[in-house]
Motif scaffolding. Sequence first.
Motif, mmCIF file in Angstrom:
data_model
loop_
_atom_site.group_PDB
_atom_site.id
_atom_site.type_symbol
_atom_site.label_atom_id
_atom_site.label_comp_id
_atom_site.label_asym_id
_atom_site.label_seq_id
_atom_site.Cartn_x
_atom_site.Cartn_y
_atom_site.Cartn_z
ATOM 1 N N THR A 309 24.473 55.859 -49.701
ATOM 2 C CA THR A 309 23.107 55.352 -49.783
ATOM 3 C C THR A 309 22.775 54.851 -51.188
ATOM 4 O O THR A 309 23.549 55.017 -52.132
ATOM 5 C CB THR A 309 22.119 56.458 -49.400
ATOM 6 O OG1 THR A 309 22.251 57.524 -50.372
ATOM 7 C CG2 THR A 309 22.407 57.008 -48.007
ATOM 8 N N GLU A 310 21.591 54.238 -51.308
ATOM 9 C CA GLU A 310 21.131 53.792 -52.630
ATOM 10 C C GLU A 310 20.963 54.983 -53.570
ATOM 11 O O GLU A 310 21.184 54.862 -54.779
ATOM 12 C CB GLU A 310 19.809 53.037 -52.494
ATOM 13 C CG GLU A 310 19.957 51.672 -51.825
ATOM 14 C CD GLU A 310 18.656 50.899 -51.837
ATOM 15 O OE1 GLU A 310 17.704 51.349 -52.516
ATOM 16 O OE2 GLU A 310 18.579 49.854 -51.163
ATOM 17 N N ARG A 311 20.560 56.120 -53.015
ATOM 18 C CA ARG A 311 20.450 57.322 -53.855
ATOM 19 C C ARG A 311 21.805 57.678 -54.450
ATOM 20 O O ARG A 311 21.901 58.039 -55.625
ATOM 21 C CB ARG A 311 19.911 58.492 -53.030
ATOM 22 C CG ARG A 311 19.854 59.807 -53.800
ATOM 23 C CD ARG A 311 19.366 60.959 -52.957
ATOM 24 N NE ARG A 311 17.961 60.818 -52.618
ATOM 25 C CZ ARG A 311 17.263 61.705 -51.927
ATOM 26 N NH1 ARG A 311 17.867 62.805 -51.481
ATOM 27 N NH2 ARG A 311 15.989 61.516 -51.669
ATOM 28 N N ASP A 313 24.296 55.561 -54.984
ATOM 29 C CA ASP A 313 24.604 54.538 -55.988
ATOM 30 C C ASP A 313 23.892 54.837 -57.304
ATOM 31 O O ASP A 313 24.468 54.683 -58.392
ATOM 32 C CB ASP A 313 24.187 53.156 -55.485
ATOM 33 C CG ASP A 313 25.139 52.612 -54.420
ATOM 34 O OD1 ASP A 313 26.258 53.151 -54.300
ATOM 35 O OD2 ASP A 313 24.756 51.657 -53.715
ATOM 36 N N HIS A 314 22.636 55.254 -57.183
ATOM 37 C CA HIS A 314 21.885 55.595 -58.389
ATOM 38 C C HIS A 314 22.521 56.783 -59.108
ATOM 39 O O HIS A 314 22.636 56.804 -60.344
ATOM 40 C CB HIS A 314 20.432 55.909 -58.023
ATOM 41 C CG HIS A 314 19.581 56.252 -59.212
ATOM 42 N ND1 HIS A 314 19.136 55.321 -60.134
ATOM 43 C CD2 HIS A 314 19.101 57.447 -59.644
ATOM 44 C CE1 HIS A 314 18.429 55.917 -61.072
ATOM 45 N NE2 HIS A 314 18.388 57.205 -60.789
ATOM 46 N N SER A 319 24.350 49.783 -60.248
ATOM 47 C CA SER A 319 23.156 48.974 -60.077
ATOM 48 C C SER A 319 23.300 48.089 -58.853
ATOM 49 O O SER A 319 24.405 47.619 -58.532
ATOM 50 C CB SER A 319 22.909 48.101 -61.312
ATOM 51 O OG SER A 319 22.780 48.903 -62.469
ATOM 52 N N ALA A 320 22.199 47.855 -58.170
ATOM 53 C CA ALA A 320 22.221 46.956 -57.027
ATOM 54 C C ALA A 320 22.481 45.530 -57.505
ATOM 55 O O ALA A 320 22.023 45.141 -58.579
ATOM 56 C CB ALA A 320 20.882 47.010 -56.284
#
Length: 321
Positions: A309-311, A313-314, A319-320
């Motif tokens: 998820t983006e979490r 990735d963070h 970075s997106a």
Amino acid sequence: MAVEIRFTAASVARVRFAVSPLGETVLALRVLLGTGGHAVHRPWAGKARPLIADERELPLLRALVAGPMPSFLFPVPQERLPSMAMELEVLRATEELFFRREYGAVLGMPEEEVPEPAAVLPRLAQALHRCHELLIAPRWGRTLAVLEADVAKRALTLVDGGVQALFAELHRDIAWDGGQLVVHGRRTPHAVHTVDTGGHGLVLLPSIFNWPDVGVDKSPIAAASIRYPAMGVGLLWEPPPPALAGLAPVLGHTRTALLAALAEPLTTATLAARLAITPSAVSQHLGALRGAGLVSTQRKGRTALHLRTERADHLLGISAP
């Protein structure tokens, strides 16, 4: 010595790819025992060599990989991704006359003086299993990712340009010439050895530990085979990103490896193969990561696809785009 692999129409239709854990184990041993390899493997070899220092079958292993190696060490996989256990079973079942011929040729002894297969093959299989567990299994997830990425790239070339385009990009020593595949040798360039596929086809095996060379089975029992250098070998020995290295003590190495792999959607079975663990273990770890909001899962029929998820990735500092 150049090797000419002769094709029939049926053979061309049976060109396929496979990955061999046993083959990579044997070739890794050749690197460590000082009879092969390349500077690109030094970061790994320096750490791996002490791991096999106490292997009781080192004399046998060294004798078989020090020079030209017997073909029975490299059984051609019957499927794209066999397990090490499957390949060792094939090794143990090596036909006696074939074993005697290959063993005698490598060790320079008459076939009648070659020991019985039952006195060698079980010991050899056990030793290779131990070496695989020490040398290959801990990094099999990353290794398999490199090999599968190579196969995916070659498969696209085959679709776009056909067999001739595929062979043209495999290696500078490989050339397609009027219905036969020629692998050019460097030590004795004017000598020629002929391999007839006999309609059984050709298996192409990307290799990490044979890099940067090409290996050809000159005594195939059925399908011919070529081991060619996989792309991206240098990436295999790169240290993990700092964020991943820092997460491992907190999440555990397996869950950190899962997050690293899930930059793309993958199935449970694919993750299990890459990390060399059971599907049930993958499901258990994914459940914990999903509960923490680090992995999402989508189901399509009986297939589940997982993605970080983006979490996550963070957390990894990604970075997106």
